[in-house]
Design a protein around this motif. Structure first.
Motif, PDB file in Angstrom:
ATOM      1  N   ALA A   1      51.308  40.321  18.360  1.00 46.92           N
ATOM      2  CA  ALA A   1      50.924  39.055  17.553  1.00 46.92           C
ATOM      3  C   ALA A   1      49.953  38.033  18.460  1.00 46.92           C
ATOM      4  CB  ALA A   1      52.214  38.208  17.478  1.00 46.92           C
ATOM      5  N   CYS A   2      49.898  38.113  19.668  1.00 47.63           N
ATOM      6  CA  CYS A   2      49.016  37.281  20.386  1.00 47.63           C
ATOM      7  C   CYS A   2      47.635  37.817  20.440  1.00 47.63           C
ATOM      8  CB  CYS A   2      49.599  37.078  21.757  1.00 47.63           C
ATOM      9  SG  CYS A   2      51.153  36.051  21.832  1.00 47.63           S
ATOM     10  N   HIS A   3      47.225  39.047  19.937  1.00 45.00           N
ATOM     11  CA  HIS A   3      46.075  39.501  20.041  1.00 45.00           C
ATOM     12  C   HIS A   3      45.142  38.374  19.669  1.00 45.00           C
ATOM     13  CE1 HIS A   3      43.227  42.590  20.159  1.00 45.00           C
ATOM     14  NE2 HIS A   3      42.427  42.289  19.062  1.00 45.00           N
ATOM     15  N   GLY A   4      43.956  38.163  20.820  1.00 49.14           N
ATOM     16  CA  GLY A   4      42.990  37.511  20.290  1.00 49.14           C
ATOM     17  C   GLY A   4      43.343  35.919  20.662  1.00 49.14           C
ATOM     18  N   ARG A   5      44.383  35.684  21.082  1.00 51.62           N
ATOM     19  CA  ARG A   5      44.826  34.464  21.611  1.00 51.62           C
ATOM     20  C   ARG A   5      44.609  34.137  22.721  1.00 51.62           C
ATOM     21  NH1 ARG A   5      44.094  31.255  18.257  1.00 51.62           N
ATOM     22  NH2 ARG A   5      45.605  29.703  19.127  1.00 51.62           N
ATOM     23  N   PRO A   6      44.689  32.470  23.344  1.00 49.05           N
ATOM     24  CA  PRO A   6      44.683  32.481  24.736  1.00 49.05           C
ATOM     25  C   PRO A   6      46.071  32.454  25.424  1.00 49.05           C
ATOM     26  CG  PRO A   6      44.351  30.546  23.563  1.00 49.05           C
ATOM     27  CD  PRO A   6      44.564  31.603  22.519  1.00 49.05           C
ATOM     28  N   VAL A   7      46.672  33.613  25.316  1.00 47.46           N
ATOM     29  CA  VAL A   7      47.787  34.069  26.030  1.00 47.46           C
ATOM     30  C   VAL A   7      47.957  34.925  26.995  1.00 47.46           C
ATOM     31  CG1 VAL A   7      50.556  34.413  25.576  1.00 47.46           C
ATOM     32  CG2 VAL A   7      49.066  33.250  23.852  1.00 47.46           C
ATOM     33  N   ASP A   8      48.344  34.626  28.325  1.00 45.89           N
ATOM     34  CA  ASP A   8      48.230  35.824  29.289  1.00 45.89           C
ATOM     35  C   ASP A   8      49.482  36.421  29.437  1.00 45.89           C
ATOM     36  OD1 ASP A   8      49.964  33.945  30.978  1.00 45.89           O
ATOM     37  OD2 ASP A   8      48.425  33.116  31.892  1.00 45.89           O
ATOM     38  N   GLU A   9      49.389  37.357  30.548  1.00 42.26           N
ATOM     39  CA  GLU A   9      50.303  38.299  30.736  1.00 42.26           C
ATOM     40  C   GLU A   9      51.638  37.753  31.349  1.00 42.26           C
ATOM     41  OE1 GLU A   9      51.057  41.516  29.676  1.00 42.26           O
ATOM     42  OE2 GLU A   9      49.448  41.195  28.517  1.00 42.26           O
ATOM     43  N   ASP A  10      51.337  36.743  32.157  1.00 46.44           N
ATOM     44  CA  ASP A  10      52.612  35.962  32.795  1.00 46.44           C
ATOM     45  C   ASP A  10      53.378  34.930  31.471  1.00 46.44           C
ATOM     46  OD1 ASP A  10      51.885  36.605  35.413  1.00 46.44           O
ATOM     47  OD2 ASP A  10      50.679  34.864  35.659  1.00 46.44           O
ATOM     48  N   ALA A  11      52.618  34.671  30.771  1.00 42.54           N
ATOM     49  CA  ALA A  11      53.195  33.820  29.734  1.00 42.54           C
ATOM     50  C   ALA A  11      54.289  34.596  28.955  1.00 42.54           C
ATOM     51  CB  ALA A  11      52.082  32.932  28.831  1.00 42.54           C
ATOM     52  N   LEU A  12      53.691  35.938  28.744  1.00 35.25           N
ATOM     53  CA  LEU A  12      54.471  36.854  27.895  1.00 35.25           C
ATOM     54  C   LEU A  12      55.770  37.433  28.631  1.00 35.25           C
ATOM     55  CD1 LEU A  12      51.510  39.288  26.301  1.00 35.25           C
ATOM     56  CD2 LEU A  12      52.913  37.576  25.179  1.00 35.25           C
ATOM     57  N   ALA A  13      55.702  37.654  29.921  1.00 31.56           N
ATOM     58  CA  ALA A  13      56.830  37.982  30.705  1.00 31.56           C
ATOM     59  C   ALA A  13      57.584  36.913  30.962  1.00 31.56           C
ATOM     60  CB  ALA A  13      56.086  38.373  32.302  1.00 31.56           C
ATOM     61  N   GLN A  14      57.354  35.617  30.941  1.00 35.55           N
ATOM     62  CA  GLN A  14      58.278  34.470  31.015  1.00 35.55           C
ATOM     63  C   GLN A  14      58.871  34.412  29.597  1.00 35.55           C
ATOM     64  OE1 GLN A  14      59.079  32.244  33.503  1.00 35.55           O
ATOM     65  NE2 GLN A  14      60.575  31.781  32.153  1.00 35.55           N
ATOM     66  N   LEU A  15      58.167  34.564  28.558  1.00 39.00           N
ATOM     67  CA  LEU A  15      58.723  34.290  27.213  1.00 39.00           C
ATOM     68  C   LEU A  15      59.846  35.806  27.074  1.00 39.00           C
ATOM     69  CD1 LEU A  15      57.307  34.129  23.758  1.00 39.00           C
ATOM     70  CD2 LEU A  15      58.543  36.122  24.231  1.00 39.00           C
ATOM     71  N   SER A  16      59.676  37.010  27.558  1.00 39.81           N
ATOM     72  CA  SER A  16      60.594  37.973  27.405  1.00 39.81           C
ATOM     73  C   SER A  16      61.623  37.713  28.196  1.00 39.81           C
ATOM     74  CB  SER A  16      60.106  39.355  27.920  1.00 39.81           C
ATOM     75  OG  SER A  16      59.527  39.538  29.268  1.00 39.81           O
TER      76      SER A  16
END
Length: 155
Positions: free
Chosen positions: A70-85
């Motif tokens: 869902a974040c493809h091409g968006r300014p979202v980094d891996e750290d933010a994804l890890a925090q979200l999970s």
């Protein structure tokens, strides 16, 4: 707990320590028969009940991979994804159930994703909530705009 050395069925706990914010307990044990020491690890499992009825262990990695699309091409980094999970897992564990329906996992993703990136939120929500028309998108966008207006006007 059986001794891994002599297979005797009785051991006593010598020491216990929590790890991962209490989700894992490491116990040092001593066998009552041979006296040797060994370590056991206890972990509270969290299972997800899929729509098909199949149960599988909760996976932060599956949350990250679903949200990453869902974040493809968006300014979202891996750290933010890890925090979200991590936030999603904490939310689900806080409910106090050992097994949760996959729908609950999806709902737990929507809130933090909405705060992280609204475009990614709309993408994820369109699949998760099964948007079937442009009206569904327009309603979701109107809800986001309403939230922005409410947030800008203050409490």
């Amino acid at each position: 707990m059986r001794c891994p050395y002599c297979r005797h069925a009785d051991s006593r706990v010598v020491d216990s320590r929590e790890h991962d914010e209490g989700q894992v307990i490491r116990r040092r044990r001593a066998c009552q028969e041979c006296g040797r020491r060994f370590t056991t690890v206890e972990e509270a499992t969290l299972a997800v009940i899929k729509r098909s009825g199949v149960t599988e262990p909760f996976s932060r990695q599956k949350v990250v991979s679903g949200v990453r699309r869902a974040c493809h091409g968006r300014p979202v980094d891996e750290d933010a994804l890890a925090q979200l999970s991590q936030t999603v897992e904490d939310t689900i564990r806080a409910a106090g159930m050992a097994e949760v329906p996959s729908e609950e996992v999806g709902l737990a993703i929507l809130g933090p994703l909405r705060s992280l990136d609204e475009v990614a939120y709309l993408r994820f929500a369109s699949v998760y909530q099964g948007f079937s028309s442009i009206d569904d998108f327009e309603k979701a966008i109107a809800d986001l705009r309403s939230e922005h207006r409410h947030a800008e006007s203050g409490p």
